[in-house]
Design an enzyme around this catalytic site. Structure first.
Site, PDB file in Angstrom:
ATOM      1  CD  GLU A  49     -10.010 -56.143  37.165  1.00 31.52           C
ATOM      2  OE1 GLU A  49     -10.878 -56.261  35.961  1.00 31.52           O
ATOM      3  OE2 GLU A  49      -9.408 -56.000  36.598  1.00 31.52           O
ATOM      4  CG  PHE A 111      -0.187 -49.122  28.421  1.00 35.74           C
ATOM      5  CD1 PHE A 111      -1.569 -49.538  28.019  1.00 35.74           C
ATOM      6  CD2 PHE A 111      -0.611 -49.800  29.960  1.00 35.74           C
ATOM      7  CE1 PHE A 111      -1.879 -51.578  27.650  1.00 35.74           C
ATOM      8  CE2 PHE A 111      -0.678 -51.114  29.371  1.00 35.74           C
ATOM      9  CZ  PHE A 111      -1.096 -52.411  28.913  1.00 35.74           C
ATOM     10  CD  GLN A 112      -4.093 -51.870  31.703  1.00 35.31           C
ATOM     11  OE1 GLN A 112      -2.945 -51.908  32.742  1.00 35.31           O
ATOM     12  NE2 GLN A 112      -3.975 -52.879  31.614  1.00 35.31           N
ATOM     13  CE  LYS A 161       4.289 -48.910  38.713  1.00 38.14           C
ATOM     14  NZ  LYS A 161       4.444 -50.368  37.151  1.00 38.14           N
ATOM     15  CG  MET A 477     -38.333 -59.186  34.859  1.00 40.95           C
ATOM     16  SD  MET A 477     -39.763 -59.133  35.228  1.00 40.95           S
ATOM     17  CE  MET A 477     -39.158 -59.614  36.890  1.00 40.95           C
TER      18      MET A 477
HETATM   19  C1  TPP Z   1     -26.475 -56.222  33.382  1.00 43.43           C
HETATM   20  C2  TPP Z   1     -28.363 -55.783  32.818  1.00 43.43           C
HETATM   21  N1  TPP Z   1     -28.741 -56.374  31.492  1.00 43.43           N
HETATM   22  C3  TPP Z   1     -30.281 -56.649  30.919  1.00 43.43           C
HETATM   23  C4  TPP Z   1     -30.558 -56.359  32.369  1.00 43.43           C
HETATM   24  C5  TPP Z   1     -32.297 -56.241  32.134  1.00 43.43           C
HETATM   25  N2  TPP Z   1     -32.476 -57.578  32.110  1.00 43.43           N
HETATM   26  C6  TPP Z   1     -33.601 -57.226  33.689  1.00 43.43           C
HETATM   27  S1  TPP Z   1     -34.066 -58.974  34.140  1.00 43.43           S
HETATM   28  C7  TPP Z   1     -33.126 -60.074  32.148  1.00 43.43           C
HETATM   29  C8  TPP Z   1     -33.800 -61.160  32.566  1.00 43.43           C
HETATM   30  C9  TPP Z   1     -32.885 -62.316  34.107  1.00 43.43           C
HETATM   31  O1  TPP Z   1     -32.708 -62.775  33.010  1.00 43.43           O
HETATM   32  P1  TPP Z   1     -32.448 -65.172  33.310  1.00 43.43           P
HETATM   33  O2  TPP Z   1     -30.605 -64.229  34.884  1.00 43.43           O
HETATM   34  O3  TPP Z   1     -32.364 -66.462  33.310  1.00 43.43           O
HETATM   35  O4  TPP Z   1     -33.403 -64.185  35.098  1.00 43.43           O
HETATM   36  P2  TPP Z   1     -34.725 -64.443  35.172  1.00 43.43           P
HETATM   37  O5  TPP Z   1     -35.791 -62.971  34.554  1.00 43.43           O
HETATM   38  O6  TPP Z   1     -35.455 -65.681  34.037  1.00 43.43           O
HETATM   39  O7  TPP Z   1     -35.826 -65.425  36.289  1.00 43.43           O
HETATM   40  C10 TPP Z   1     -32.412 -58.809  31.774  1.00 43.43           C
HETATM   41  C11 TPP Z   1     -31.889 -59.309  30.656  1.00 43.43           C
HETATM   42  C12 TPP Z   1     -30.132 -55.868  33.386  1.00 43.43           C
HETATM   43  N3  TPP Z   1     -31.562 -56.057  34.889  1.00 43.43           N
HETATM   44  N4  TPP Z   1     -28.953 -56.283  34.029  1.00 43.43           N
END
Ligand code: TPP
Length: 584
Positions: A49, A111-112, A161, A477
C-alpha cells in the site's frame, strides 16, 4: 435511485473525473472492489500500500491532478501512512480511501481495526470517518475539493464495511458543506503595488521560487517577473524545473546542498521575493543568520506560512496564479513610471559567483564511476526532457544539482519528508499519468530496496519506467554525515554492492536488467535503457562509494559556513567564504 455505499463510492469517483486508482484490497474494502470491476476506473494493483500512496503522489506531481489510492483497514491503511505524511509535507493533492471495520465493531479492537482517522489527523489536510451511507457522495466531493484547492494536500476518507454494503440514495452533484474551509480570494491590490515598488528599489533582489510555483502552474509569470526585474532566480528542491536552469538569470537550487551562487545570493540579498516557498530549514540554514540584510516579500496561498519562520515586510496571501500576473502588471507600471531598477552590478556579482564556484567533481576515465557524471550524461542525452523522479539521499541531491531542468513537472521527489522508497512507486504513478513519456527514477541502493516490489506492478501494467540505481553499497548520505561529523566512525551504513544482484532481481520482476561499472560504458548503457520501451528497465550503476555531496552547509550552521568540497583549493574556499569573485 438507490445504490449501495460501494456503488456510490465508485460512481462518485467516476463523476469526480477519476480514471486511475492505485490500491490493494482486503476484507473491509472488499465491497468497493466489486463495482470497480464494471466501472470506468483503471485500478492498478500494487504490491504494497505504501506503493499505492507514492504512486498517487507521483501521478499528482506529474499531472497536477488529484492522485487516488485505496486500501483496506488496519495494516492496509497504516501502510499508507508514510505516503500521506509525505504528501502532507510536500502539499501533494491525493485522496486515500480506506475500508474500516463494521460500524458496531469500531472501538472493540476488532480484527484489522486501526483508528486511521486518529492516526492520520496530523498528517492529512482533512480526514473523515463516514458514518452514514448518504454521506458518501458529499464526502468524496469534499475530499477532492479540499485536496486540490488552496494549498493542496492529502485527504483520507475512511468508510466502514457495513456503510459500503448499505443501500442509500444516489444523487450527484452533492451539496458540499464546508463552513470552516476558506480558500484565499483576490489579493490585496495595495500590497501588490507595495511589493512592486520594493522590487524596483532593490539593488540585490532574488526571486526565491518554491514548490507553490509548480503547483499553481505559474512558471511563465515567474519568468516574466524575473526578466522584467532582471532579478536572479533560485529554485528550491521542490521547484526544480519551475525556471529553466539554462536561463542566464538562473542560480539553481539554494540550501544545504545548493549551488554556491544561490546560497550566497540569498545571504547577500537586500530583497527576497519568496514565491510559494516556506523558508524551510534546509534552505535557510541557521534561521537567525539567514539573509541578514534582506527585506522579504512573501507570497503564499497558506496564511500559516506567513511569518512562520521569517517575518515578511510585505505579505500577500493568495494563489500565485492570481497574484503573479497582477504583480507583473504592477511591475510594468512601476518601471514605466520610475524607470527600471538597477541590478546590473548585482547580476555581475552573481554571475561571477556562478563562474567562480560551480559544481565540481572529478571523473577519471578509468573510474571509479561518479554519480554526478551519470546524471550529467542523463541530462545531456535526454536534453532535460525526461521526467526525473528521485529517492532520498546523495543520489537525490546529485540528480537535483546536475540535471539541467527545462520545464515544470519534470522533477518529482520527496522534499519535506525525505522518504526513502519514494522513487520507484512515484515513477510508476508518473508513468501512468503521462503515458508515452520518458520517466526515469534515480534511486539509491538503500531506497530502492524499500519499495522495489512495485517493479512487478510496472511490468504487469506495461509501465516502462527506467530505474537507475546508484549502487554505492552504502546508505550514502548517512555515511557522509558519519564521515564529516563522527570522525569517519561508520556505524550501520554498509549495505554491500552485490546482494541483491539487481540485474537478476530486475529480470525476476519481468524487467530488463543492466549493469554499468565504467565511465566509458555510461552512454551505451543509458542509450539502451532509455530506448527500452516494452518493459521497465533497471540499471545497476556501480558508483563510487566515498563520493560526497557538495557544496554543503552543515546542519544548524549559518549559510555563511558553506563548504565547497574537496575539489576546491583552500584559496578558493577562502575566497568563497569572503564572497569574492575569482577573475583569473
Ligand atoms: C524511510 C527512511 N529511513 C531513513 C532515512 C534516513 N536516510 C536519509 S538518506 C539515507 C541513505 C539513503 O541511502 P541510499 O538509498 O543508498 O542513497 P545514497 O545516499 O547512497 O545515494 C537514509 C538512511 C530516510 N530518509 N527515510
Amino acid at each position: 435511485m438507490e445504490v449501495t455505499g460501494a456503488q456510490a463510492l465508485v460512481k462518485s469517483l467516476e463523476c469526480q473525473g477519476v480514471d486511475i486508482v492505485f490500491g490493494l484490497p482486503g476484507g473491509t474494502i472488499l465491497p468497493a472492489y466489486d463495482p470497480i470491476r464494471s466501472s470506468s476506473l483503471r485500478h492498478i494493483l500494487v504490491r504494497h500500500e505504501q506503493g499505492a500512496g507514492h504512486a498517487a503522489e507521483g501521478y499528482a506531481w506529474a499531472t497536477g491532478r488529484v492522485g487516488v489510492c485505496m486500501a483496506t483497514s488496519g495494516p492496509g491503511a497504516t501502510n499508507l501512512v508514510t505516503a500521506l505524511s509525505d504528501a502532507y509535507m510536500d502539499s501533494v493533492p491525493i485522496v486515500a480511501i480506506t475500508g474500516q471495520v463494521v460500524s458496531h465493531l469500531i472501538g472493540t479492537d476488532a480484527f484489522q481495526e486501526a483508528d486511521i482517522t486518529g492516526i492520520t489527523l496530523p498528517i492529512t489536510k482533512h480526514n473523515e470517518l463516514v458514518t452514514e451511507v448518504e454521506r458518501i457522495p458529499a464526502a468524496i466531493a469534499e475530499a477532492f475539493h479540499i485536496a486540490s484547492s488552496g494549498r493542496p494536500g492529502p485527504v483520507l476518507v475512511d468508510i466502514p464495511k457495513d456503510i459500503l454494503q448499505t443501500q442509500g440514495p444516489w444523487d450527484w452533484p452533492p451539496t458540499m458543506y464546508l463552513p470552516g474551509y476558506k480558500v484565499p480570494g483576490a489579493p490585496d491590490a495595495s500590497l501588490i503595488t507595495q511589493a512592486a515598488s520594493l522590487i524596483r528599489q532593490a539593488s540585490k533582489p532574488v526571486l526565491y521560487v518554491g514548490g507553490g510555483v509548480i503547483k499553481s502552474d505559474s512558471h511563465a509569470a515567474v519568468r516574466e517577473l524575473a526578466e522584467l526585474t532582471q532579478a536572479p532566480v533560485t529554485t528550491t528542491l521542490m521547484a526544480r524545473g519551475a525556471f529553466p536552469d539554462s536561463h542566464p538569470l538562473a542560480l539553481g537550487m539554494p540550501g544545504m546542498h545548493g549551488m554556491y551562487a544561490a546560497v550566497a545570493a540569498l545571504q547577500e540579498s537586500d530583497l527576497i521575493v519568496a514565491l510559494g516557498a516556506r523558508f524551510d530549514d534546509r534552505v535557510t540554514g541557521k534561521l537567525a543568520a539567514f539573509a541578514p540584510h534582506a527585506k522579504i516579500v512573501h507570497i503564499d496561498i497558506d496564511p500559516a506560512e506567513i511569518g512562520k519562520n521569517r517575518r515578511p515586510d510585505v505579505a500577500i496571501i493568495g494563489d500565485l496564479a492570481q497574484v503573479l500576473p497582477d504583480l507583473v502588471t504592477a511591475m510594468r507600471a512601476e518601471v514605466d513610471a520610475n524607470g527600471p531598477g538597477d541590478t546590473e552590478q548585482w547580476r555581475a556579482t552573481t554571475d561571477g559567483w556562478k563562474h567562480s564556484f560551480p559544481l565540481r567533481y572529478a571523473q577519471q576515465p578509468d573510474g571509479p564511476l561518479k554519480p554526478q557524471y551519470v546524471v550529467e550524461r542523463l541530462s545531456a542525452m535526454t536534453g532535460g526532457e525526461a521526467i526525473v523522479v528521485a529517492g532520498v539521499g546523495q543520489h537525490q541531491m546529485h540528480a537535483s544539482q546536475h540535471y539541467s531542468f527545462t520545464k515544470p513537472r519534470s522533477w518529482i521527489n520527496s522534499g519535506g519528508a525525505g522518504t526513502m522508497g519514494f522513487a520507484v512507486p512515484a515513477a510508476m504513478g508518473a508513468q501512468v499519468g503521462r503515458p508515452g513519456e520518458l520517466v526515469v527514477a534515480v534511486d539509491g541502493d538503500g531506497c530502492f530496496q524499500m519499495t522495489a516490489q512495485e517493479l512487478a506492478t510496472c511490468a504487469i501494467e506495461g509501465l516502462p519506467i527506467k530505474v537507475l540505481i546508484f549502487n554505492n553499497g552504502f546508505l550514502g548520505m548517512v555515511r557522509q554525515w558519519q564521515e564529516l561529523f563522527y570522525e569517519e566512525r561508520y556505524s550501520e551504513v554498509h549495505l554491500g554492492t552485490s546482494i541483491p544482484d539487481y540485474v537478476k532481481l530486475a529480470e525476476a520482476y519481468g524487467c530488463a536488467g543492466l549493469r554499468c561499472e565504467q565511465p566509458d560504458d555510461v552512454d551505451a548503457v543509458l542509450e539502451k535503457a532509455l530506448s527500452t520501451t516494452d518493459v521497465p528497465t533497471v540499471v545497476d550503476f556501480r558508483t563510487h562509494d566515498a563520493e560526497g555531496v557538495f557544496p554543503m552547509v552543515p546542519a544548524g550552521h549559518s549559510n555563511d559556513d558553506i563548504v565547497l568540497g574537496p575539489e576546491f583549493t583552500a584559496d578558493e574556499q577562502h575566497a568563497a567564504s569572503r564572497r569574492e569573485v575569482i577573475t583569473s
